[in-house]
Design an enzyme around this catalytic site. Structure first.
Site, mmCIF file in Angstrom:
data_model
loop_
_atom_site.group_PDB
_atom_site.id
_atom_site.type_symbol
_atom_site.label_atom_id
_atom_site.label_comp_id
_atom_site.label_asym_id
_atom_site.label_seq_id
_atom_site.Cartn_x
_atom_site.Cartn_y
_atom_site.Cartn_z
ATOM 1 N N SER A 91 50.014 83.659 -38.687
ATOM 2 C CA SER A 91 50.104 84.375 -37.337
ATOM 3 C C SER A 91 49.199 83.989 -36.415
ATOM 4 C CB SER A 91 50.218 85.811 -37.846
ATOM 5 O OG SER A 91 50.988 86.555 -36.723
ATOM 6 N N ASP A 276 56.920 86.404 -40.278
ATOM 7 C CA ASP A 276 55.687 86.529 -40.306
ATOM 8 C C ASP A 276 54.911 86.024 -41.523
ATOM 9 O OD1 ASP A 276 53.034 87.338 -40.014
ATOM 10 O OD2 ASP A 276 53.359 88.564 -38.352
#
Length: 460
Positions: A91, A276
């Site tokens: 991320s 993610d």
């Protein structure tokens, strides 16, 4: 009532609304794939890093850690930043990792002004009052490539592909997303792209970082196309070895085997949908375990050459995750449904992080033991060749160390202030600078880093 009516209408129309599209940008595998530039030296010392997620908060903290390593001496005129050979990231941490992978230590000096102080939210959709946005949310995600990916490609990485990263000797960078369909980490490296018979070198770095940051619902998944017709090679050895059903990693091995078999089966569809990386592990450590299982060698994913010559490895886990942020115990009422949902997601991510780190430390000890056993069982002529290059080489002279750096390494008031900084893609300069300085100071305070630096200076 009016807002409720609009919401119900959007729900009814969601099936008719077109999903936010991120058409795949990966290409089929080529006959002679680009390889990483060969190293001019044979490293005996290595520093590896993992960068957690957390928006620009994580990116700035990770940058501060790198600058802190620049200040820590190694052998001779070198510093620990020179010894960084590998980064795994998730991320927001992937922004820093990828930028370092593309530009190296010298290029990092402009990272604050060129990236961290830029507004990554300028083109993003946030409002759920807008019926169109609600329809996009229900159809797959508020934002697609026309938002986050384009900002990353245009303003941060400026069209760079993995070919640009592979031109550098080091570090190797694994940018981690999550294959939510198979509940596995998906690291952007050569072997993962080999599994879908695709070419990593031509793939945009911005797409990998966007996949790593694609928070479900807020961002539409990043899509890869698989090319099963070209996948004719055998499965990785770790999935087919005898007796595997009796070891502790049996269920992980089954999940990996199922995924790789489906990648090669045209009946399972053409596309992978990635979200993610923090969903599978917000520290980026699970992908290392997956690679260890797939490769099934004493040294992998370290190369055989490097594993034979290595003496010292320090693995620094950099965690910019927030501590407890809710204050639910002060009132009888609440929390709201949104707060509960947010807390549930945060709990899942945080608990997975704790477990991944708890498993990673003994895995590193076992990895060290496996390497020593392998090195000491090498043929005598191979050992003689290693000693000819390095007269001090001994097969048992190998040490792995792991340390973790987080906000908790700082004074309590500083930790609270850092935890209060939100997970955003736009932060004021004073917060960015506070995060950078926190990363630098955390390196200075970390006993593991200081011990490793001292050993390098003394040649131990």
């Amino acid at each position: 009532m009016r807002l409720l009516s609009i919401s119900l209408l959007c729900l009814a129309l969601a099936g008719c609304a077109g999903s936010p599209l991120n058409p795949p940008r990966n290409q089929p595998a080529v006959a002679e794939p680009l390889q990483r530039a060969p190293r001019a030296d044979t490293p005996q010392t290595a520093v590896a890093l993992s960068f957690s997620g957390g928006g620009l908060r994580a990116a700035a903290f990770a940058y501060g850690v790198l600058e802190g390593l620049r200040e820590q001496p190694s052998a001779g005129p070198r510093h620990l930043l020179d010894e960084v050979t590998f980064i795994t990231s998730v991320s927001g941490g992937s922004i820093t990792a990828a930028y370092f992978g593309l530009h190296g230590a010298d290029g990092l000096r402009g990272f604050r002004d060129k990236v961290l102080l830029r507004d990554g939210e300028a083109g993003l959709r946030f409002s759920l009052i807008n019926p169109t946005n609600l329809m996009r949310l229900l159809a797959g995600g508020l934002n697609d490539r026309s938002n986050l990916n384009d900002w990353l490609d245009r303003d941060v990485f400026k069209g760079a592909t993995f070919a640009d990263m592979l031109k550098r000797e080091r570090p190797a960078v694994w940018i981690n997303a999550t294959n939510a369909q198979y509940r596995l980490a998906f690291p952007f490296h050569e072997r993962a792209f080999d599994a879908i018979c695709s070419d990593l070198a031509s793939f945009p770095v911005s797409e990998a970082v966007a996949a790593s940051m694609a928070v479900p619902l807020f961002f539409a998944p990043v899509v890869l196309e698989k090319f099963p017709a070209a996948c004719n090679g055998p499965l990785p050895p770790g999935l087919t070895r005898q007796g595997a059903e009796r070891d502790d990693l049996h269920r992980l091995r089954l999940a990996l085997k199922r995924a790789l078999q489906d990648f090669r089966d045209p009946r399972t569809g053409r596309y992978l949908k990635l979200v993610d990386g923090g969903i599978s592990d917000n520290l980026g450590l699970v992908s290392i375990l997956q690679s260890r299982v797939l490769l099934d060698t004493p040294y992998g994913p370290i190369s055989e050459h490097d594993a034979a010559n290595l003496r010292r490895l320090l693995f620094i886990v950099v965690d910019a995750g927030q501590g407890p942020s809710a204050d639910w115990g002060r009132e009888l009422a609440g929390p709201s449904g949104v707060d509960i949902a947010t807390g549930a997601v945060d709990t899942a991510i945080e608990s997975t992080m704790r477990m991944s780190y708890a498993y990673f430390v003994p895995m590193m000890r076992a990895w060290e033991r496996d390497l020593v056993t392998w090195r000491c069982s090498l043929p005598e002529e191979r050992k003689a060749a290693l000693r000819a290059k390095n007269p001090d080489w001994r097969c048992e002279d190998l040490r792995f160390a792991v340390t973790q750096i987080s906000f908790a390494d700082l004074p309590e008031a500083d930790e609270a202030a850092l935890n209060a900084i939100p997970t955003r893609l736009k932060l004021p300069a004073d917060q960015i600078d506070r995060l950078i300085e926190a990363g630098r100071l955390a390196v200075l305070r970390d006993a593991g880093v200081q011990r490793f630096s001292t050993q390098m200076r003394r040649g131990e």
